[in-house]
Design a protein around this motif. Structure first.
Motif, PDB file in Angstrom:
ATOM      1  N   GLU A 194       4.074  25.649  16.865  1.00 58.85           N
ATOM      2  CA  GLU A 194       3.482  25.387  16.610  1.00 58.85           C
ATOM      3  C   GLU A 194       2.389  26.262  16.046  1.00 58.85           C
ATOM      4  O   GLU A 194       1.607  26.031  15.286  1.00 58.85           O
ATOM      5  CB  GLU A 194       3.498  23.621  16.534  1.00 58.85           C
ATOM      6  N   LYS A 195       1.419  25.866  17.379  1.00 59.42           N
ATOM      7  CA  LYS A 195       0.487  26.749  17.401  1.00 59.42           C
ATOM      8  C   LYS A 195       0.196  28.571  16.786  1.00 59.42           C
ATOM      9  O   LYS A 195      -0.308  28.991  15.976  1.00 59.42           O
ATOM     10  CB  LYS A 195      -0.971  26.775  18.263  1.00 59.42           C
ATOM     11  N   VAL A 197       2.873  29.124  15.430  1.00 57.20           N
ATOM     12  CA  VAL A 197       3.260  29.585  14.300  1.00 57.20           C
ATOM     13  C   VAL A 197       2.416  29.661  12.791  1.00 57.20           C
ATOM     14  O   VAL A 197       2.311  29.974  12.077  1.00 57.20           O
ATOM     15  CB  VAL A 197       4.648  28.569  13.619  1.00 57.20           C
ATOM     16  N   ALA A 198       1.810  28.660  13.601  1.00 55.81           N
ATOM     17  CA  ALA A 198       0.235  28.018  12.195  1.00 55.81           C
ATOM     18  C   ALA A 198      -0.730  29.328  12.621  1.00 55.81           C
ATOM     19  O   ALA A 198      -0.906  30.173  11.550  1.00 55.81           O
ATOM     20  CB  ALA A 198       0.086  27.254  12.780  1.00 55.81           C
ATOM     21  N   GLU A 199      -0.453  30.050  13.445  1.00 55.13           N
ATOM     22  CA  GLU A 199      -1.788  31.179  13.718  1.00 55.13           C
ATOM     23  C   GLU A 199      -0.926  32.426  13.358  1.00 55.13           C
ATOM     24  O   GLU A 199      -1.488  34.151  13.259  1.00 55.13           O
ATOM     25  CB  GLU A 199      -2.445  31.434  15.117  1.00 55.13           C
ATOM     26  N   ARG A 200       0.356  32.424  12.789  1.00 53.89           N
ATOM     27  CA  ARG A 200       1.244  33.768  12.208  1.00 53.89           C
ATOM     28  C   ARG A 200       1.182  34.872  13.193  1.00 53.89           C
ATOM     29  O   ARG A 200       1.944  36.144  12.886  1.00 53.89           O
ATOM     30  CB  ARG A 200       1.083  34.402  11.396  1.00 53.89           C
ATOM     31  N   LYS A 201       1.377  34.579  14.282  1.00 46.77           N
ATOM     32  CA  LYS A 201       1.803  35.219  15.903  1.00 46.77           C
ATOM     33  C   LYS A 201       2.604  35.784  15.866  1.00 46.77           C
ATOM     34  O   LYS A 201       3.834  35.993  16.784  1.00 46.77           O
ATOM     35  CB  LYS A 201       1.095  35.097  16.696  1.00 46.77           C
ATOM     36  N   ASP A 203       6.689  35.268  13.073  1.00 39.93           N
ATOM     37  CA  ASP A 203       8.126  35.306  12.081  1.00 39.93           C
ATOM     38  C   ASP A 203       8.460  33.608  12.513  1.00 39.93           C
ATOM     39  O   ASP A 203       9.946  34.340  12.901  1.00 39.93           O
ATOM     40  CB  ASP A 203       8.314  36.090  11.669  1.00 39.93           C
ATOM     41  N   ARG A 208      13.544  31.834  15.485  1.00 39.95           N
ATOM     42  CA  ARG A 208      14.020  30.467  15.301  1.00 39.95           C
ATOM     43  C   ARG A 208      14.088  28.549  16.574  1.00 39.95           C
ATOM     44  O   ARG A 208      14.294  29.280  17.642  1.00 39.95           O
ATOM     45  CB  ARG A 208      14.792  30.320  14.440  1.00 39.95           C
TER      46      ARG A 208
END
Length: 283
Positions: A194-195, A197-201, A203, A208
């Motif tokens: 989740e971190k 994904v949140a930091e856009r590291k 996609d 998935r």
């Protein structure tokens, strides 16, 4: 405060081979489930906070692998370690039951792992048969033990049913291996996923989540049971006092990816111990 007159400070240091208990110093480490620079960044404000709370110099010592964190605490080279549930179980067994978990994040009472892939052919655990797969560290609760446990429950033996398995060593490295096509799928802890994904590291449209495990107890801050009782209470109280309504508490809790810290006990990790023994990972 304890160690009155000692200048509270926070430093990083290398772990000496023959370290002994040092008066006025709290030697801290963490399992290397993320890059060392990330672990140091996350711990710095917490170390400064604990130095103020205890009056001790807080020294954070990165370790090379999960086993080193266990041996460091068991052999009195460290005073407190951020363990995963499995590394706590290992340390407790290795020490003959002489490790005490003090606190865990509220999130660790219902922790989960995620299975990820970039392949359109993988939609469920059964689809992993014949595929390449990456765990994190061999001693990781959320990156190996519990994912393996749920695979076995789904009648998939990673060692015989998959084409190849690898151990990346850390959760972010597992994501990189899947995203880079080095393996067809992997498992890691949901918090790091989740971190990232949140930091856009990463996609999430390209890589998935196709399976999320049921919840289990995971990380905690542990000390040796012979630590001074007053110090154990001071450290525990400091964690429990972290408040997101204050600037300091908000920063520390955000870096620790926690809403708050809560007390914990060895009994919370009996399920993990049973899973480890069932998987043949704890003798």
């Amino acid at each position: 405060m304890l160690a009155a007159g000692f200048a509270a400070a926070f430093t990083f240091a290398s772990l000496p081979a023959s370290a002994q208990a040092v008066p006025g110093v709290l030697r801290v480490s963490a399992i290397p489930d993320e890059a060392p620079t990330e672990l140091q960044r996350k711990f710095k404000p917490l170390g400064e906070y604990l130095a103020k709370a205890t009056g001790l110099k807080v020294v954070f010592t990165p370790v090379t692998d999960y086993a080193a964190s266990v041996e460091g605490l068991v052999n009195n080279k460290l005073d407190m370690v951020w363990f995963g549930g499995f590394t706590f179980v290992q340390a407790n067994a290795r020490s003959g039951g002489k490790i005490t978990p003090l606190v865990q994040r509220a999130e660790d009472e219902k922790f989960r792992s995620v299975f990820i892939t970039a392949s359109n052919d993988i939609k469920q655990l059964a689809d992993l048969k014949g595929k390449t797969f990456s765990f994190g560290s061999e001693s990781s609760t959320s990156g190996h033990l519990m994912p393996r446990s749920y695979l076995l429950a789904a009648k998939i033996n990673p060692d015989t049913d998959m084409k190849r398995i690898a151990f990346s060593g850390a959760h972010d490295a597992t994501v990189a291996a899947v995203a880079g096509g080095k393996v067809d799928a992997g498992a890691l802890n949901i918090s790091v996923w989740e971190k990232l994904v949140a930091e856009r590291k990463v996609d999430p449209a390209a890589v998935r989540v196709f399976y999320t495990t049921p919840s289990y107890y995971d990380y905690n801050w542990s000390v040796r049971s012979d630590m001074n009782a007053a110090l154990k209470k001071t450290i525990t109280d400091a964690f429990l006092a972290l408040d997101p309504s204050t600037a300091e508490g908000k920063e520390i809790l955000a870096l620790q990816r926690a809403t708050k810290f809560v007390p914990t006990t060895p009994a919370n990790y009996t399920t993990i111990e049973a899973a480890a023994r069932n998987a043949g990972l704890l003798k």
